[in-house]
Design a protein around this motif. Sequence first.
Motif, short mmCIF file in Angstrom:
data_model
loop_
_atom_site.label_atom_id
_atom_site.label_comp_id
_atom_site.label_asym_id
_atom_site.label_seq_id
_atom_site.Cartn_x
_atom_site.Cartn_y
_atom_site.Cartn_z
N ILE A 54 17.08 3.89 60.78
CA ILE A 54 17.19 5.26 60.26
C ILE A 54 17.91 6.07 61.32
N GLN A 55 18.84 6.91 60.87
CA GLN A 55 19.63 7.67 61.85
C GLN A 55 19.32 9.16 61.77
N PRO A 56 18.40 9.58 62.61
CA PRO A 56 18.01 11.00 62.60
C PRO A 56 19.13 11.86 63.22
N PRO A 57 19.08 13.15 63.02
CA PRO A 57 20.13 14.03 63.56
C PRO A 57 20.32 13.80 65.06
N ALA A 58 21.54 13.51 65.44
CA ALA A 58 21.80 13.08 66.81
C ALA A 58 21.65 14.21 67.82
N GLU A 59 21.84 15.43 67.35
CA GLU A 59 21.86 16.56 68.30
C GLU A 59 20.52 17.27 68.43
N ALA A 60 19.48 16.73 67.78
CA ALA A 60 18.18 17.42 67.82
C ALA A 60 17.65 17.48 69.26
N LYS A 61 17.16 18.65 69.64
CA LYS A 61 16.62 18.85 70.99
C LYS A 61 15.35 19.71 70.90
N VAL A 81 6.73 20.18 81.86
CA VAL A 81 7.54 20.67 80.75
C VAL A 81 8.83 19.86 80.72
N LEU A 82 9.07 19.16 79.61
CA LEU A 82 10.24 18.30 79.50
C LEU A 82 11.13 18.80 78.39
N SER A 83 12.43 18.64 78.57
CA SER A 83 13.32 19.00 77.48
C SER A 83 14.41 17.95 77.34
N GLY A 84 14.95 17.86 76.15
CA GLY A 84 16.00 16.88 75.94
C GLY A 84 16.18 16.55 74.48
N HIS A 85 16.95 15.49 74.25
CA HIS A 85 17.21 15.06 72.88
C HIS A 85 15.96 14.39 72.31
N VAL A 86 15.72 14.65 71.02
CA VAL A 86 14.47 14.18 70.41
C VAL A 86 14.72 13.60 69.03
#
Lengths: 516, 516
Positions: free
Chosen positions: A440-447, A457-462
């Motif tokens: 399954i290919q979820p939205p590539a740019e989700a963050k 606190v972590l951030s990044g692509h999700v």
Amino acid sequence: MTNSIYSDYPPQINSAQKEFLVRTVKDWTAQHGLVIRPSPAFISKESDPRGVTVTSAPVTLFPSPFPKACFEEAKALQTVYNKLYAAITCNEKWIGDIMEDLIDVDDFISHLWKVHLAVKEEGYTQTLSLGLYRSDYMAHVPSDDTAPSLKQVEFNTISSSFGGLSSLVTSLHSELLDSPPGHPIAYPSHPLLDSNRPPENTSVETLSAGLATAHTAYGPSKSSPALPTCILFLVQEGERNVFDQLALSRQLTTTYKIPVFRLLSSEIFDHTFIPSSNPSRPLLYRPPHAESTSFEVTTVYLRCFYTPTDYRSERDWEARTHLERSAAIKCPTVLNQLAGSKIVQQVLAEEKGTDHLASFLADTNPAILARLRETFAPQYDLSVNSRGRELALNPITAANHVLKPQREGGGNNVYKEAIPEFLQSLPETEWKRWILMELIQPPAEAKNVALRPDGEVLSGHVIGELGVYGTILWDQAEGKVLQNEQGGWLMRTKAKDVDEGGVATGFSSLDSIILY
Amino acid sequence: MTNSIYSDYPPQINSAQKEFLVRTVKDWTAQHGLVIRPSPAFISKESDPRGVTVTSAPVTLFPSPFPKACFEEAKALQTVYNKLYAAITCNEKWIGDIMEDLIDVDDFISHLWKVHLAVKEEGYTQTLSLGLYRSDYMAHVPSDDTAPSLKQVEFNTISSSFGGLSSLVTSLHSELLDSPPGHPIAYPSHPLLDSNRPPENTSVETLSAGLATAHTAYGPSKSSPALPTCILFLVQEGERNVFDQLALSRQLTTTYKIPVFRLLSSEIFDHTFIPSSNPSRPLLYRPPHAESTSFEVTTVYLRCFYTPTDYRSERDWEARTHLERSAAIKCPTVLNQLAGSKIVQQVLAEEKGTDHLASFLADTNPAILARLRETFAPQYDLSVNSRGRELALNPITAANHVLKPQREGGGNNVYKEAIPEFLQSLPETEWKRWILMELIQPPAEAKNVALRPDGEVLSGHVIGELGVYGTILWDQAEGKVLQNEQGGWLMRTKAKDVDEGGVATGFSSLDSIILY
């Protein structure tokens, strides 16, 4: 098109904004019970020997965008899915045929099946069966110019978790969006946030109502003299996600006035028994703190026994059998648990051969069945000359797939280009232990940004996974459905590298959604 | 008579009952936000560097018995007490006369008084004043055959705490008493528990309503163009009792839709200012996370600045002055804080000389004033030839007294037989720094069991202190009372040895009450 929605989301925050959001979320989770018991790696047993501290559940700072059409479709299909899995559970022969094939592959499945056979031989005394389900999906966006579609990751028929906490995350994000009242400034202004609000989330109400319906359907005490009745939550030792479960028992106690007790799976034989003199086999619970009072258990809610490691010895299997043969309504029965195994999901998705959906849901509109089928990601066995084998061995097609072990609770998945080489390293006789599934290919740019239980606190692509809850109560003997409801949802957001490196270096957090 | 009520309470519990109660209470406190941040002695900064864990607030496992007549009397007198302290605050000359005497004894009092004088010289711009009070009492039982009477321990005019958590303890005990619904077995059967329930506790509603009333009474923004308005909670750095405060801000936000912000007392000058061009002197707050939006502060709620250690440098005194001279309604003003000092309590209790109660509450029925006076424990100064000096130096009468320093936030009390020797070790010129107070004699047989924030469970003899909350909004210029309410209460239960050994080896826990 879809990627542009995600590319500038969430809004940038400076250090003061981040500090404010993190502090507010930390305080909010603790104030509202959106918490877990800390892991020993974070707060050691030496620091907190009596286990009294709690910490924030992992939560995202921002709600995640999710396609509205996919969300609506998942909700619309939930009662159909409920009915499907009840119908599968009613078809013992169909399940049996699948399970017999797996007996030499999967000890766990084999053990469960034997529990069913043993109780079947004695004769089941309870025909009602309760399902508290969660169907998990991703939004599938294979290319930027196609509309997102809904693809099912898995369907959970046992211990479907996080319903107790997910509605709290919805409240958290909703409050932040309107904070302070009248002049919202908790989040920076952003087109997706300025007017959108997360949809209503009734997960606690829905799941509790399911349990309450079963409790009532059980009817009067089967003991003589009659005993007070209760619902029994069976739980794992050292459960850290206890507040998720307590959200449901609180609702049952305060709204429905139903007694609820919690019991460790390891203590089933210490505090429950079935009087041999009573052919109805009521399950009696004698609370250790008030041994002179016995309660009759109407409904056994399993938040344990779903994974092989929950059965540490034959005694645990005996305890499961003990529950199964009792008159208590099981949530779920062994058969219903088996219906939720990966192999069933794969058989349902098979494109050739019998149309299982049509036979299980004969009275359902074919257009609805077509929509249900649309949510299946293509998945294949690896039998000789099969399409699955062909796709798996060709590096070009393998790149679009994941290889999953058929065993429940089994090891790691194998991804993409690694699949052909991996298979070739195994004897062909072993290949039947694996299922090939299209990625399954979820939205590539989700963050997103997440607060971890240790405060980091972590951030990044999700990657976001949406779960939709449903409950169904049916009569296993007649196949009659007594109650079938949908309500509440869960958004879980995982760091993207979890699925690619095979090692979970990142995070999985509770989230909510804003629809686009 | 009274002791027999306490002698077999709380009911004995075996280890299974204790384990059940402790586990249930631990889970309940975490689920409902009845929590505090853990002390560094329990969870070190190294273990939890980002401060994300919380732990159970100290709570008793059982509600404590309290005489119904005393509880009703405390509630009945609260609005009279509110009015008394508002009237005292309005009489600047009367307070000034007392304070002038203390200036060489007490730096803290002296500093506060100077803040008032400075603002008075410039001219106060806000005449409304808000009091959120808590009057603390014990049930006094000098002998077993007299009815218990109500004696005041102290009257708090600033930072009256625990209103946010105390109603949660009432809910906890009430739920345990009815748990599970219909067949309560969480507590063993006991005559005091089987039919009694804790009285309603509206502490959160009452205190929040007080703040909301002030917010509304402030009227429209005094800025041009008009700014959105807010309430500002000023708090201490490292506050561990933050969830007590957040219970009030949540109520203000959800029920009244009033923006509430929290600000450290050390950051007042960083984020608030008074535009010099505006003679109304509005207090503006600029949130660090949204600096382009300014709010006008209607009400400053102090949960700091009540103790000498809150003023670490002259800058803190300047910050207090900055608030005092602003147009925000202060909860409390400096004068109102001074009205709550120990010396005022002692002057009010003086049996000779002016009848202060009658002059402050001229329009109050003398019978009510007599009841108010009944709640005073006899207290004395130690001036030459005074009754106080006589009682303190005679070991027989000293045995019934406690010697308290007049200083606010000062050192330890001296008890009973130790008083004469202690006084004789001091030069007589120092004696004026002390007040002699007759000991209040709480029920000797009172016992309870408490869960400590580190998870330890302690039991033993205890002393209970009942606090009753009240709020009052008045116009300091005209002495006119705009709102005067009573509502909510706090039971605090302390290990008995705290008051006798001088060292707090025991515990102080949040509790609730059952009336007898």
